[in-house]
Each structure stands twice: as structure tokens, then as C-alpha cells.
Design a protein around this motif. Structure first.
Motif, PDB file in Angstrom:
ATOM      1  N   ASP A   2       0.829  -1.207   0.000  1.00  0.00           N
ATOM      2  CA  ASP A   2       0.000   0.000   0.000  1.00  0.00           C
ATOM      3  C   ASP A   2       0.863   1.256   0.000  1.00  0.00           C
ATOM      4  OD1 ASP A   2      -2.277  -1.514   0.022  1.00  0.00           O
ATOM      5  OD2 ASP A   2      -2.476  -1.508   2.204  1.00  0.00           O
ATOM      6  N   ASP A   3       2.011   1.183   0.655  1.00  0.00           N
ATOM      7  CA  ASP A   3       2.938   2.316   0.709  1.00  0.00           C
ATOM      8  C   ASP A   3       4.356   1.767   0.553  1.00  0.00           C
ATOM      9  OD1 ASP A   3       4.219   4.683   1.062  1.00  0.00           O
ATOM     10  OD2 ASP A   3       3.653   4.976   3.162  1.00  0.00           O
ATOM     11  N   ARG A  10      11.647  -0.993   5.256  1.00  0.00           N
ATOM     12  CA  ARG A  10      11.489  -1.578   6.593  1.00  0.00           C
ATOM     13  C   ARG A  10      11.355  -3.097   6.522  1.00  0.00           C
ATOM     14  NH1 ARG A  10      10.032   3.495   6.685  1.00  0.00           N
ATOM     15  NH2 ARG A  10      10.107   4.725   8.611  1.00  0.00           N
ATOM     16  N   ALA A  11      10.665  -3.585   5.524  1.00  0.00           N
ATOM     17  CA  ALA A  11      10.523  -5.032   5.360  1.00  0.00           C
ATOM     18  C   ALA A  11      11.881  -5.680   5.093  1.00  0.00           C
ATOM     19  CB  ALA A  11       9.559  -5.339   4.213  1.00  0.00           C
ATOM     20  N   SER A 160      16.431   9.452   1.665  1.00  0.00           N
ATOM     21  CA  SER A 160      15.779   8.149   1.721  1.00  0.00           C
ATOM     22  C   SER A 160      14.689   8.160   2.788  1.00  0.00           C
ATOM     23  CB  SER A 160      16.806   7.060   2.040  1.00  0.00           C
ATOM     24  OG  SER A 160      16.166   5.836   2.322  1.00  0.00           O
ATOM     25  N   THR A 161      13.671   7.315   2.579  1.00  0.00           N
ATOM     26  CA  THR A 161      12.623   7.193   3.591  1.00  0.00           C
ATOM     27  C   THR A 161      13.111   6.404   4.799  1.00  0.00           C
ATOM     28  OG1 THR A 161      11.790   5.214   2.473  1.00  0.00           O
ATOM     29  CG2 THR A 161      10.785   7.324   1.884  1.00  0.00           C
ATOM     30  N   LEU A 162      14.239   5.700   4.633  1.00  0.00           N
ATOM     31  CA  LEU A 162      14.820   4.958   5.754  1.00  0.00           C
ATOM     32  C   LEU A 162      16.338   5.162   5.725  1.00  0.00           C
ATOM     33  CD1 LEU A 162      14.107   3.044   8.093  1.00  0.00           C
ATOM     34  CD2 LEU A 162      14.696   1.147   6.589  1.00  0.00           C
TER      35      LEU A 162
END
Length: 214
Positions: A2-3, A10-11, A160-162
Motif C-alpha cells: 500500500d505504501d 522496513r521489510a 531516503s525514507t529509511l
């Protein structure tokens, strides 16, 4: 999914932590069961299982290993030709590798991957090929770690988002550990493991130069 921009990084981290913990526990049990004899066997997990589960346990682990290898080979049979096509589309291989037949199948890439796979499979024992595979993988990890340092400085407007914590500390440590592990391998495995990379590097620059001249 979904996102994906938020969830996929994270996964990846969660999966890596879980797999690392799983392998750590496996090696802890193998060392605890076999002790110094661990260095004398080429199939440590199956040998350890045979010790505390009997012959059936060793056979079960061996069967699981074969299933795992088969799964990896099946996935690679789909993935490798697509990677070859992607590299050709990026002008790092001759355009012939991007050809498709009327069923939209990259037949040239499939034939090339099959031929190279057969030659590699016939070039040595499973143990030797596994060691060479490890060396070649670490050769890929080092540029990936270095890319983090370069891309972070080159594109600060799109973070980056992470983001990797502690700045350059983790990538630098990862590079040093990878180089240390590479040094532990014997020269024969290093040459074979890095052979494809050494061949591909000048080929990449040659194709890149031809593309830029067009």
C-alpha cells in the motif's frame, strides 16, 4: 505494498534481522554439537542433525537443502535473463541481448544465461562453486556500500525514507568486513569469484563509450 516507499525498506531490514538471527542460531547449534569436528565436514548442518536426530535427521536436512537449491535455481532461471535484458537496455551489453521472440520472451538472454550456467556448473564441485558464489556476492556488496556514501552526498534534496543511521559508519564497517572476508578466501576462489567482474568492467566502459558517441 500500500505504501512501498515506506514499507519495503522496513521489510528488508526486518527480514535481514530475522534471517541473520536464524543463521546465528543454526551455527551456534552446529558448533555446540560438532565442536572442533565442524572444520572437518563439508556439510556441517546435515552432520550436526545426524548427530542429535539420527540418520533420518541428516537425510531430512539434506533433502531440505536440495529443495532450497532447487527453489533458488528456479527463481534464477526467471531472474537472470531479465537482469541481462535490463543491463542491455542500459547500454552495458550489446543490444542483441534485448531481443524478444513473438511470445515476448528474451530468448537470446535465456540462451546466454543457460550456456554460462552450464559452463559454471561443470567447472568444479558444489563446495567450490558455493565458495566462489560467496566471493562474487561480496564483490557486489562492496560497491553497494560505497554507493550509499556517494548517493547520500550527491542527492541531499531527495533523502531516503529509511536513512542509514550513524552517517557513514555502517557502510564503512560493512566495506571493511567484506574486504576482510574476501582476504580469508584462497587465491583460486578469489580469481574465479572476481573473474566475471574483471571481464565485465572493461566491457562496460567499451559499451558506454559507444553509446555516448551515438
Amino acid at each position: 505494498m500500500d505504501d512501498p516507499r515506506r514499507n519495503i525498506p522496513r521489510a528488508i531490514v526486518v527480514v535481514m534481522l530475522l534471517v541473520s538471527a536464524f543463521y546465528f542460531l543454526i551455527m551456534t547449534v552446529s558448533i555446540g554439537v560438532l565442536g572442533p569436528d565442524l572444520a572437518e565436514t563439508k556439510t556441517p548442518i546435515a552432520t550436526a542433525a545426524a548427530v542429535f536426530l539420527g540418520t533420518g535427521g541428516g537425510l531430512l536436512v539434506t533433502a531440505g537443502t536440495l529443495v532450497s537449491i532447487g527453489g533458488i535455481n528456479l527463481a534464477s532461471s526467471f531472474l537472470t535473463p531479465r537482469v541481462i535484458v535490463a543491463i542491455a537496455d542500459d547500454h552495458m551489453l550489446p543490444p542483441i541481448f534485448s531481443r524478444y521472440n513473438r511470445f515476448h520472451t528474451p530468448y537470446v538472454a535465456i540462451l546466454f544465461a543457460t550456456l554460462v550456467g552450464i559452463l559454471i556448473a561443470l567447472s568444479g564441485s558444489f563446495t567450490t562453486l558455493a565458495a566462489i558464489s560467496v566471493v562474487s556476492r561480496f564483490a557486489q556488496y562492496v560497491p553497494t556500500c560505497l554507493a550509499i556514501l556517494v548517493l547520500r552526498r550527491r542527492d541531499p534534496e531527495h533523502p531516503s525514507t529509511l536513512p542509514v543511521p550513524f552517517g557513514p559508519v555502517i557502510p564503512v564497517i560493512a566495506v571493511l568486513v567484506s574486504l576482510w572476508l574476501l582476504v580469508q578466501a584462497d587465491l583460486h576462489k578469489i580469481l574465479f569469484g572476481l573473474g566475471g567482474l574483471l571481464i565485465a568492467v572493461p566491457f562496460y566502459f567499451l559499451m558506454r563509450k559507444q553509446y555516448l558517441q551515438r
